[in-house]
Write a protein that holds these residues in place. Structure first.
Motif: not given
Lengths: 442, 442
Positions: A298, A346, A350
């Motif tokens: 990420p 995710w 997030q």
């Protein structure tokens, strides 16, 4: 993430026997919040906490002055007809009430407290639920890699996964007004669909009706417009989680959704389970957030040590279909898939940070869905369009032997969720149920 | 559609001189509704009607008992801090109040009435606005063929128009919490974008910030979940219209939107004009809904005689950009495009019917956007991404000679709208304004 404390002690027992029944969803370590009144009554709605086979009526408890200090102030908020103000109050307030209720329900509570609290219990079989909050906005994410690939293959065989999927938690805005609480049935929707090979679309009741196994999370304190929430602070803005069924009319959806996304294919109904399990209750079930090896990491604003260490939540999930035949013969619903929330690509932190990165303001009591939860194997798929491979391979329902490619009238879909492991108390989400009624005459 | 009545008489004059000033947006035939209080005060918000250069404070008027009967009951609803209850009351209630206010403001009103009403006026320059309703849901349509083709060419040169466009009014759910009233500025949003040719996306303040010229319409009485609204009844569920700017971060939007549509590219801010012009006031400006020859005809549920005869609304629209240089030199905003709402490919009645066809419930006070309004020529484009052909051909701002491909910090975008024709009173929408503030430090 909160630390473990006395309220997570797996050895703790309640004076209410049903709270420690084997397999109970609502032991003293859980204490999920909802909004209830007596079934069929016109009573005022009020906040409640599930314990064993009972709902603890928080408005009644508020009237008895059993709690004091911060917990009493928290109780006044949680007793209201919607939990928005309680959610807005933040983690310290939530925890004050959790701890006080835990102590009042524990088997070593003073007899006078036990008696006062016992007078505020209503059997779960006697309550009806309302939505836990006055919903502001509802957002639905799309965070299962396996679901995205499974559905992507049906829509775009040559490029099942869009290039953005591994870089950001994709989401779209959903319809808040048609979010309903478990037990609310709905009619098969009409809409436009383009039959394969046809020259023009048709107006038709949905022929490819589906469910989507999701979880939801409720926003606690909001953020001001223009003020993003950093990843490390994200979970302070999340009150708790529930089960969510994002019913989908696939024929309508797949015709309408280019280029601006799903609309009528989703907005006829979205169901949630009535009890919100707090993030506090889920502390024992936090797990590392792991990216498959070789996948992109990420970007910095979506990455952090705490998120890597314990951003995931290991919730076991099951989908059952109960057909009219099941009901007629007194058979249990047929389980059609089972998976875990920890497979998502995710984390909820997030998702929340991404939602606010451009300045979008979240408000207390808003709802976010995680997107369909499909695990890595076919049997773990969270939607029937995946299980039946786009309607080409019917599945067989245990018990009746009926076949399904999509949902039929009379089918009830029942989502269940729970956390369980050695050394921790089981934390259940209860269930989320809805039944497909026939399309209304036009 | 309502018929013309005495309240549309172009010869009618108010005892308030400013109501018949040349080019006035708010003559006695208009009477748009909003929510106001005195600028900078902590007064309670209340409903108001614009007349000439004044706001008629409906809470103050309610206190003076000038109106009677149905109009007085309607006034009590319209005087509230949000107009949801008034909108829910329906066309007969709206019209009762319109007619009573028209009579009280007309130059032949009894002197005692004129005096009482005059005591309830606040100069428009002294009021501040709030959103007219507690927004439930906000939906944005996509109903300009010219906009769809212009933008489609940038995204998908080989197939600019998706096959569904001519068959249904496309829409997506927007974010209600970040809808703001004109005059609310916002910071340039951060987000993810994929630079051309890059291997990985970047986290960056928006580099392609855009506006979208739209109109909005507010829902009157809602529909129950599962109960679609037929086309012939659709306009009974529409209270009125406003101007709407769907600010767009094109770099973020174009990276995120496959496959589920726009999200962060839009949800950082949406601006609306403060005054809602009622459908009643727009009666003289209804026009036939005409499909280009050879195009597919709408399916039966989206087709009807009344919609064909007068489903359109002929609203003239203008977009101005006022840069920091314009302000520094006291120059007026540069007009960058001008068009009309009647070019849209779908009517507002068709939008409402489509929205409910699957059973989605609309609620009083909900907002729908029409989608960007671009006319058939390049100069009529409703977004800068179209005017600058995806940022490749800068436009020049009149007055300062500055060039723009996208919006720069300090730029204010000002939407204006009005209806005008021989034999009818001019009906103005006022303006919708917002200024781009620099991105916040990260």
């Amino acid at each position: 993430m909160t630390e473990l404390d006395f309220s997570h002690d797996p050895a703790a027992r309640s004076w209410l026997a049903s709270a420690q029944a084997p397999g109970a969803d609502f032991p003293i370590q859980n204490l999920p919040f909802g909004v209830v009144r007596r079934r069929g009554s016109q009573e005022a709605l009020r906040g409640a906490v599930a314990i064993g086979d009972q709902a603890l009526d928080l408005a009644a408890l508020h009237g008895r002055s059993v709690l004091t200090g911060d917990a009493a102030q928290a109780l006044a908020l949680a007793a209201q007809p919607a939990l928005n103000a309680f959610m807005a109050a933040g983690p310290a307030t939530w925890r004050a009430l959790r701890h006080a209720l835990f102590n009042a329900l524990r088997d070593d509570a003073p007899p006078a407290v036990q008696q006062a609290v016992a007078g505020c219990l209503i059997p779960l079989t006697d309550v009806e639920h309302a939505l836990p909050t006055r919903l502001g906005d509802y957002t639905d994410f799309y965070t299962s890699l396996h679901h995205a690939v499974n559905v992507g293959k049906l829509l775009f065989p040559d490029r099942p996964l869009t290039p953005n999927f591994q870089w950001l938690p994709i989401a779209y805005h959903g319809r808040a007004s048609s979010v309903v609480v478990s037990g609310t049935d709905f009619h098969r929707p009409h809409g436009q669909a383009m039959p394969p090979g046809a020259a023009a679309p048709v107006y038709t009741p949905c022929t490819r009706l589906d469910y989507e196994l999701e979880m939801g999370f409720f926003i606690g304190p909001g953020n001001a417009m223009g003020q993003p929430v950093k990843l490390d602070a994200a979970e302070q803005h999340i009150f708790g989680m529930c089960l969510l069924n994002d019913w989908s009319a696939r024929d309508h959806q797949f015709w309408e959704m280019a280029p601006l996304g799903p609309f009528l294919g989703k907005n006829f109904c979205t169901s949630i389970s009535p009890w919100i399990v707090t993030m506090d209750a889920l502390v024992p079930y936090r797990v590392p957030f792991e990216r498959p090896e070789g996948d992109p990491q990420p970007l910095a604003y979506l990455d952090g040590a705490a998120n890597r260490a314990a951003g995931g939540v290991d919730v076991q999930l099951s989908v059952g279909i109960e057909s009219a035949q099941h009901r007629a013969h007194g058979l249990p619903a047929a389980e059609v898939s089972r998976t875990s929330f920890h497979h998502q690509y995710w984390t909820i932190a997030q998702m929340l940070t991404q939602h606010t990165v451009g300045g979008c303001n979240l408000q207390a009591g808003d709802l976010c869905g995680t997107g369909t939860i499909s695990g890595p194997t076919h049997a773990e798929a969270g939607a029937i369009v995946e299980l039946s491979v786009g309607g080409t391979q019917p599945i067989t329902l245990a018990g009746t032997g009926e076949q399904r490619t999509f949902l039929q009238d009379g089918d009830a879909v029942i989502l269940s969720g729970w956390c369980e492991k050695p050394g921790a108390a089981r934390i259940g989400f209860g269930s989320c149920r809805g039944t497909v009624l026939p399309a209304l005459a036009d």
